[in-house]
Write a protein that holds these residues in place. Structure first.
Motif, PDB file in Angstrom:
ATOM      1  N   LEU A   9      -6.175   9.635 -13.472  1.00 18.01           N
ATOM      2  CA  LEU A   9      -6.862  10.699 -12.737  1.00 18.01           C
ATOM      3  C   LEU A   9      -8.289  10.242 -12.457  1.00 18.01           C
ATOM      4  CD1 LEU A   9      -5.578  13.923 -14.556  1.00 18.01           C
ATOM      5  CD2 LEU A   9      -4.645  12.730 -12.568  1.00 18.01           C
ATOM      6  N   VAL A  10      -8.666  10.262 -11.174  1.00 20.20           N
ATOM      7  CA  VAL A  10     -10.029   9.864 -10.795  1.00 20.20           C
ATOM      8  C   VAL A  10     -10.854  11.076 -10.361  1.00 20.20           C
ATOM      9  CG1 VAL A  10      -9.388   7.485 -10.215  1.00 20.20           C
ATOM     10  CG2 VAL A  10      -9.270   9.246  -8.445  1.00 20.20           C
ATOM     11  N   THR A  11     -10.206  12.241 -10.233  1.00 17.08           N
ATOM     12  CA  THR A  11     -10.934  13.498  -9.964  1.00 17.08           C
ATOM     13  C   THR A  11     -10.276  14.578 -10.826  1.00 17.08           C
ATOM     14  OG1 THR A  11      -9.446  14.393  -8.259  1.00 17.08           O
ATOM     15  CG2 THR A  11     -11.170  12.865  -7.500  1.00 17.08           C
ATOM     16  N   ASP A  12     -10.921  15.739 -10.919  1.00 14.79           N
ATOM     17  CA  ASP A  12     -10.185  16.904 -11.425  1.00 14.79           C
ATOM     18  C   ASP A  12      -9.116  17.219 -10.383  1.00 14.79           C
ATOM     19  OD1 ASP A  12     -11.688  17.187 -13.673  1.00 14.79           O
ATOM     20  OD2 ASP A  12     -13.087  18.652 -12.783  1.00 14.79           O
ATOM     21  N   GLY A  15      -8.283  17.421  -6.253  1.00 15.41           N
ATOM     22  CA  GLY A  15      -9.508  16.730  -5.835  1.00 15.41           C
ATOM     23  C   GLY A  15     -10.020  17.275  -4.504  1.00 15.41           C
ATOM     24  N   PRO A  16     -11.177  16.799  -4.056  1.00 10.14           N
ATOM     25  CA  PRO A  16     -11.797  17.363  -2.852  1.00 10.14           C
ATOM     26  C   PRO A  16     -10.936  17.238  -1.588  1.00 10.14           C
ATOM     27  CG  PRO A  16     -13.026  15.427  -3.652  1.00 10.14           C
ATOM     28  CD  PRO A  16     -12.024  15.778  -4.704  1.00 10.14           C
ATOM     29  N   ARG A  17     -10.243  16.123  -1.413  1.00 12.99           N
ATOM     30  CA  ARG A  17      -9.426  15.976  -0.195  1.00 12.99           C
ATOM     31  C   ARG A  17      -8.243  16.946  -0.231  1.00 12.99           C
ATOM     32  NH1 ARG A  17     -10.283   9.956   0.071  1.00 12.99           N
ATOM     33  NH2 ARG A  17     -11.986   9.826   1.571  1.00 12.99           N
ATOM     34  N   GLN A  19      -8.231  19.769  -1.737  1.00 10.26           N
ATOM     35  CA  GLN A  19      -8.769  21.123  -1.500  1.00 10.26           C
ATOM     36  C   GLN A  19      -8.969  21.374  -0.001  1.00 10.26           C
ATOM     37  OE1 GLN A  19     -12.005  22.399  -4.091  1.00 10.26           O
ATOM     38  NE2 GLN A  19     -11.302  20.958  -5.640  1.00 10.26           N
ATOM     39  N   ASP A  53      -6.557  11.943  -3.059  1.00  4.71           N
ATOM     40  CA  ASP A  53      -7.830  11.577  -3.695  1.00  4.71           C
ATOM     41  C   ASP A  53      -7.701  10.326  -4.554  1.00  4.71           C
ATOM     42  OD1 ASP A  53      -9.755  13.881  -3.040  1.00  4.71           O
ATOM     43  OD2 ASP A  53      -7.930  14.921  -3.656  1.00  4.71           O
ATOM     44  N   ASN A  55      -5.500   9.968  -7.124  1.00  7.46           N
ATOM     45  CA  ASN A  55      -4.956  10.222  -8.457  1.00  7.46           C
ATOM     46  C   ASN A  55      -3.501   9.765  -8.521  1.00  7.46           C
ATOM     47  OD1 ASN A  55      -7.241  11.766  -9.664  1.00  7.46           O
ATOM     48  ND2 ASN A  55      -6.825  13.104  -7.899  1.00  7.46           N
TER      49      ASN A  55
END
Ligand code: PMP
Length: 440
Positions: A9-12, A15-17, A19, A53, A55
């Motif tokens: 996992l590189v974001t929660d 991730g932003p994309r 979202q 993102d 992940n």
């Protein structure tokens, strides 16, 4: 390009994309189409889904039991590339092509029973189930269809009538097709000590009293119920129903849409008890992710509909057929039936260990790479759908794609692609074990 087979996992999550895409989805797609995870896929293969993102998620869902050979199987990719260069569509009902006939020949050969068979191709599981009913009615000249508690057969009008669960599948969408009757099946965890023969006798008694065999065209059954909760009937149940159908002229239809193509550690789930269906319905795992479904069965039944009575514009599309031939080759060449049995051993071992420490896990069941855990409130058999939801949500947050199912929504189901590694499976079950601890 190969995908690293590691959870990362590189974001929660999301991730932003993801979202951003979810905001667009909300504005463009009706809410009626839900998603298990708010995470958008960019690539997938082996046992990993990579999101937009970057992940890396462990795939325990196979797009609901579809990508049995993996989501980027090399043979499937090569076959598709070649077919795209040749042509994408002519319509089999206009100028037919080899791929359709080859898929039909393969299904006639691979499905249970060595009798003379025919196969017709469609697009979705539900469409094939509907056509199995059409064929059975044309053959028997009878109307009624019997299905079982906890059954799932699809979301079209006839198959909604055949599916058991109201929400979310049927609610508000009636009226439903007539002449569909439901009877009790076999659910060993919730049936007390009713064995397979007794459960079949109960069903047959209901059918004879309430419908009458002479009015019944088809009995349609999933050899292991999928959406209903991965319910494996007690031994003897399926053979007794098949024998009764044979004796009464009722067409025995096995809906192997979810269980077919090595998923359960046999090529078809019916094989485990040597049940030979009159008609077998397949889809999902048949074509490595391309939309394809089939009805295969006894020639004398399949020949009942008149010329032009079966078909559809896209049924047996050349791309889907090319993918299916490659997927079937892959199952055989890569020993995926055996691989499903190895996966069964690993998952059952991990789940049994969890169950021994956790009285909320009431039943661990299933076969091959189609395994489930049914969750209840401790000390009872009362379903606990909230626990299933919470464990799944925690697993999702930690990068494991896991699905729930069941009439009561209290079943965690595990359907990995057969190309997943043991390391990924162990990592996924470490995540699930942690999720169970966290929900204590
Ligand atoms: N039958 C069974 C046993 C299924 O599991 C499904 C899909 N979950 C269907 C039919 C319907 O298939 P489709 O979604 O392709 O219409």
């Amino acid at each position: 390009m190969s995908i690293e087979q590691k959870r990362r996992l590189v974001t929660d999550l999301p991730g932003p994309r993801s979202q951003e895409l979810m905001a667009r989805k909300t504005a463009a797609v009706p809410d009626g189409v839900g998603t298990t995870m708010p995470v958008f896929a960019a690539r997938a293969g082996g046992g990993i889904v990579v999101d937009v993102d970057g992940n890396h998620l462990i795939d325990l869902g196979s797009g609901i039991a579809v990508t049995t050979v993996g989501a980027s199987s090399p043979r499937v990719q090569d076959a598709l590339t070649k077919q795209i260069e040749d042509f994408t569509h002519t319509c089999f009902m206009v100028t037919p092509y080899d791929g359709y006939v080859t898929v039909a020949e393969k299904l006639n050969q691979l499905t249970p029973g060595d009798h003379d068979k025919r196969t017709v191709l469609f697009n979705s599981g539900a469409e094939a189930v509907e056509n199995a009913v059409k064929i059975a009615r044309a053959h028997t000249k009878r109307d009624a269809v019997v299905v079982f508690d906890h059954a799932y057969h699809g979301r079209t009008n006839l198959t909604m009538a055949m599916t058991a669960k109201n929400k979310p599948y049927k609610h508000g969408f009636g009226p439903f097709a007539p002449e569909v009757y439901r009877t009790a099946g076999s659910y060993p965890y919730r049936d007390g000590d009713l064995d397979g023969a007794a459960a079949a006798a109960r069903a047959i008694d209901q059918i004879e009293k309430q419908i009458g065999a002479e009015n019944l065209a088809a009995l349609v059954i999933e050899p292991i119920q999928g959406e209903g909760g991965f319910i494996e009937p007690a031994i003897g149940f399926l053979p007794a129903l098949a024998a009764w159908c044979r004796a009464t002229g009722v067409v025995f239809v096995a809906d192997e849409v979810q269980t077919g193509f090595a998923r359960t550690g046999d090529l078809f789930a019916c094989e485990r008890e040597s049940v030979v269906p009159d008609l077998i319905v397949t889809a999902k795992g048949i074509a490595g992710g391309l939309p394809l479904s089939a009805v295969t069965g006894r020639a004398e039944i399949m020949q009942a509909p008149h010329v032009g009575g079966l078909g559809g514009t896209y049924g047996g599309n050349p791309l889907s057929c090319a993918a299916a031939i490659a997927a079937m080759e892959t199952i055989e060449a890569d020993g995926l039936v055996q691989r499903a049995r190895e996966i069964e051993g690993l998952i059952l071992e991990r789940l049994s260990r969890l169950r021994d420490q956790d009285d909320r896990i009431a039943d661990v069941r299933g076969r091959g790479a189609m395994i489930a855990a049914e969750l209840v409130r401790p000390g009872s058999d009362e379903p606990d759908p909230r626990l299933a939801r919470d464990v799944a949500r925690l697993a999702h947050q930690d990068g494991v794609v896991v699905l729930t199912c069941g009439t009561y929504g209290n079943v965690l189901r595990f359907l990995p692609p057969l190309t997943i590694s043991d390391d990924l499976l162990h990592d996924a079950f470490d995540v699930l074990a942690a999720a169970f601890r966290e929900t204590r």
